[in-house]
Design an enzyme around this catalytic site. Structure first.
Site, mmCIF file in Angstrom:
data_model
loop_
_atom_site.group_PDB
_atom_site.id
_atom_site.type_symbol
_atom_site.label_atom_id
_atom_site.label_comp_id
_atom_site.label_asym_id
_atom_site.label_seq_id
_atom_site.Cartn_x
_atom_site.Cartn_y
_atom_site.Cartn_z
ATOM 1 N N HIS A 178 -27.294 -4.810 -10.276
ATOM 2 C CA HIS A 178 -27.805 -4.015 -9.222
ATOM 3 C C HIS A 178 -28.642 -3.054 -9.838
ATOM 4 O O HIS A 178 -29.392 -2.475 -8.752
ATOM 5 C CB HIS A 178 -26.529 -3.314 -8.444
ATOM 6 C CG HIS A 178 -25.995 -2.012 -9.105
ATOM 7 N ND1 HIS A 178 -24.983 -2.275 -10.005
ATOM 8 C CD2 HIS A 178 -26.158 -0.989 -9.471
ATOM 9 C CE1 HIS A 178 -24.488 -1.227 -10.457
ATOM 10 N NE2 HIS A 178 -25.633 -0.219 -10.406
ATOM 11 N N ASP A 200 -21.927 -8.706 -11.107
ATOM 12 C CA ASP A 200 -22.777 -7.615 -11.347
ATOM 13 C C ASP A 200 -23.354 -7.320 -12.842
ATOM 14 O O ASP A 200 -23.391 -6.327 -13.436
ATOM 15 C CB ASP A 200 -22.073 -6.377 -11.137
ATOM 16 C CG ASP A 200 -22.993 -5.051 -10.684
ATOM 17 O OD1 ASP A 200 -24.383 -5.512 -10.368
ATOM 18 O OD2 ASP A 200 -22.642 -3.951 -10.763
ATOM 19 N N GLY A 240 -27.318 6.630 -13.222
ATOM 20 C CA GLY A 240 -28.216 6.472 -14.254
ATOM 21 C C GLY A 240 -27.554 5.823 -15.636
ATOM 22 O O GLY A 240 -27.838 5.111 -16.372
ATOM 23 N N ASN A 241 -26.096 5.849 -15.721
ATOM 24 C CA ASN A 241 -25.162 5.264 -16.602
ATOM 25 C C ASN A 241 -25.100 3.839 -16.374
ATOM 26 O O ASN A 241 -24.591 3.146 -17.372
ATOM 27 C CB ASN A 241 -23.756 5.967 -16.689
ATOM 28 C CG ASN A 241 -23.621 7.347 -17.478
ATOM 29 O OD1 ASN A 241 -23.575 8.250 -16.972
ATOM 30 N ND2 ASN A 241 -23.761 6.976 -18.888
ATOM 31 N N SER A 242 -25.467 3.368 -15.263
ATOM 32 C CA SER A 242 -25.072 2.118 -14.765
ATOM 33 C C SER A 242 -25.783 1.130 -15.537
ATOM 34 O O SER A 242 -26.922 1.129 -15.973
ATOM 35 C CB SER A 242 -25.622 1.909 -13.359
ATOM 36 O OG SER A 242 -25.176 0.602 -12.898
ATOM 37 N N GLY A 264 -9.771 -22.039 -3.935
ATOM 38 C CA GLY A 264 -9.640 -22.368 -2.510
ATOM 39 C C GLY A 264 -8.187 -21.929 -1.764
ATOM 40 O O GLY A 264 -7.658 -22.605 -1.042
#
Length: 515
Positions: free
Chosen positions: A165, A195, A266-268, A324
């Site tokens: 992201h 992610d 900002g740590n992401s 499934g």
């Protein structure tokens, strides 16, 4: 010591031993005097009716021998955070991005919090913000944006891991090292399901982090996060591992590491280090009702990130497997209803037609207790294991079915982009249900082949959350097609039953306590 003091101490020790009390001592604790252990030191004659010192010593020895050994925990030592920052910090990078957002994206602005899989800003599960707070201007058409995040270098030739992201919709990606060098980065690929994104710098001999094994990290262990919260580069914050294997709303693939290390926008994408200075996680999400850090941060285990990296480097994309099935966690009442001694396992509430699970013979009511010999505690264990596998991989599932254990081998399928796993209303006994068979037209309209319509709910079923309009499909894993079957199942007066109901196109198990 006076004779009176000695006599009193002997009597006290004898009384404690008679009451079953055993005193254990440490090296720094009290040591019994020699006369209490029956040494040759002169001791006055005991008072009539009291135990002699020698007899008392024998009793103390016997009691000490029978007592369980004292459990001592090794003293906890703080990690050398300074050394971790000095040796690993140079491989932690800041990332700035620029691009265009289309109107309608779940990022409404540079400072908009994003919940994974949702567009509801009121949900407390936020992705890290893109960028730092700024002014939102409602405009039409694609809007330019600038954002900021973190990452870390894993190879000297410039491979960088960060969050997907962070670089989503980015047209320009710039990576800044701790020594102030800046590089334009190429996004080799990203995987929204986990992610994780992989960047490539055109550089050589870059500093790299040391990678660790998140499976070795335990709750209570020290951790350190380094990143650029709100643009403040090379910021280090410390905490402990709060929990492992967390499943979050909208994230069925990743078994998150929960920590209380302070992380903020900002740590992401930045690294989470263990006490030895090895990366064990990628900081990805926070739980917040204010938008800032509130003590709950979640990191993607680094082994998950490396699996994604390997696929991206090799193929430029990531493929996830699909079983499934629809799964739910077991509760104590549900476990009791299925004859399980403990609520461990993942309960299969529905099996999708023509899926890998259907081909392997799985059915609603099965409880997955292990995969390839690894125990399954919660539904998230299955989701993460399957989601991180490749299409075509084979898994051996240990199942609890009809109160016995069976094994099935399943060949996993490929995950789609959008898939990440009677007329008188007779009463259903003490359940508190008013039931009637579905009409033929109702069956066709619902896509079901059997079931009883729940018209009214009272008593235990109402307390358990059963709703009017639900369709009762099965009790304790056995399909029901008539009210008589329900009554028959209740004749034994079970303490609880597990109802499989269809609601809004989904199938869920509802435990109902009857006792």
């Amino acid at each position: 010591m006076t004779q009176t003091a000695k006599t009193t101490l002997i009597a006290t020790a004898a009384a404690l031993l008679a009451a079953g009390v055993t005193v254990t001592t440490t090296a720094s604790g009290w040591t019994a005097p020699a006369w209490l252990h029956g040494s040759k030191a002169p001791v006055s004659a005991p008072v009539a009716g009291e135990a002699t010192p020698a007899a008392t010593a024998a009793t103390v020895t016997a009691a000490t021998t029978l007592a369980a050994p004292a459990v001592t925990l090794p003293p906890a030592q703080l990690p050398n955070y300074r050394a971790i920052v000095q040796t690993q910090g140079p491989a932690v990078v800041g990332i700035t991005v620029a691009g265009l957002h289309k109107v309608g994206n779940d990022d409404d602005g540079d400072d908009a919090p994003v919940a994974r899989g949702r567009d509801d800003d009121s949900d407390p599960f936020f992705r890290f913000f893109r960028g730092i707070p700024g002014l939102r201007m409602p405009q039409q058409g694609p809007q330019p944006f600038r954002g900021q995040g973190s990452g870390f270098i894993i190879s000297p030739d410039g491979l960088v891991l960060t969050n997907a992201h962070v670089v989503r919709d980015a047209k320009q990606v710039t990576v800044k090292l701790s020594d102030r060098r800046e590089f334009s980065a190429k996004v080799l690929g990203s995987d929204p399901a986990t992610d994780i994104a992989v960047l490539k710098l055109d550089a050589k001999n870059l500093p790299t982090v040391q990678l660790g094994d998140p499976r070795q990290v335990q709750v209570g262990d020290y951790v350190l996060a380094i990143g650029a919260p709100y643009g403040f580069e090379q910021t280090a914050t410390q905490g402990i591992v709060s929990a492992k294997g967390r499943s979050l709303p909208g994230d069925s693939v990743v078994p998150f590491i929960q920590t209380d290390a302070a992380v903020n926008p900002g740590n992401s994408g930045g690294p989470l280090f263990d006490a030895a200075g090895r990366v064990v996680g990628v900081n990805a999400q926070i739980y917040s009702q204010s938008g800032g850090f509130q003590g709950l941060a979640f990191s993607i285990p680094v082994d998950v990130a490396l699996k994604v990296k390997d696929q991206i480097v090799a193929h430029g994309k990531v493929e996830h497997a699909r079983l499934g099935v629809t799964l739910q966690d077991l509760s104590a009442p549900l476990a009791s209803s299925f004859g399980l001694g403990a609520p461990d396992g993942a309960l299969v509430s529905s099996v999708q037609p023509d899926s890998a699970a259907a081909k392997a013979g799985l059915k609603a009511g099965d409880v997955i207790t292990a995969i390839d010999g690894e125990p399954v505690r919660v539904a998230g264990d299955v989701s993460s294991r399957v989601g991180l596998a490749r299409p075509g991989d084979k898994l051996k599932l240990e199942l609890w079915r009809d109160k016995s254990r069976v094994s099935e081998t399943v060949s996993l399928g490929r995950a789609d982009k959008d898939t990440q796993e009677a007329s008188a209303s007779p009463q259903g006994g003490s359940l508190g249900l008013a039931l009637r068979p579905l009409e033929r037209q109702e069956l066709r309209g619902s896509g079901l082949d059997h079931g009883l319509l729940i018209e009214r709910v009272t008593g235990p079923a109402q307390l358990a959350g059963v709703q009017p309009g639900d369709v009762l499909l099965a009790m304790n894993g056995k399909p029901v097609q008539s009210v008589e079957q329900v009554r028959e199942a209740l004749k034994g007066k079970p303490a609880s039953v597990a109802l499989l109901v269809a609601r809004d196109g989904q199938q869920i198990f509802v435990p109902v306590r009857l006792g």
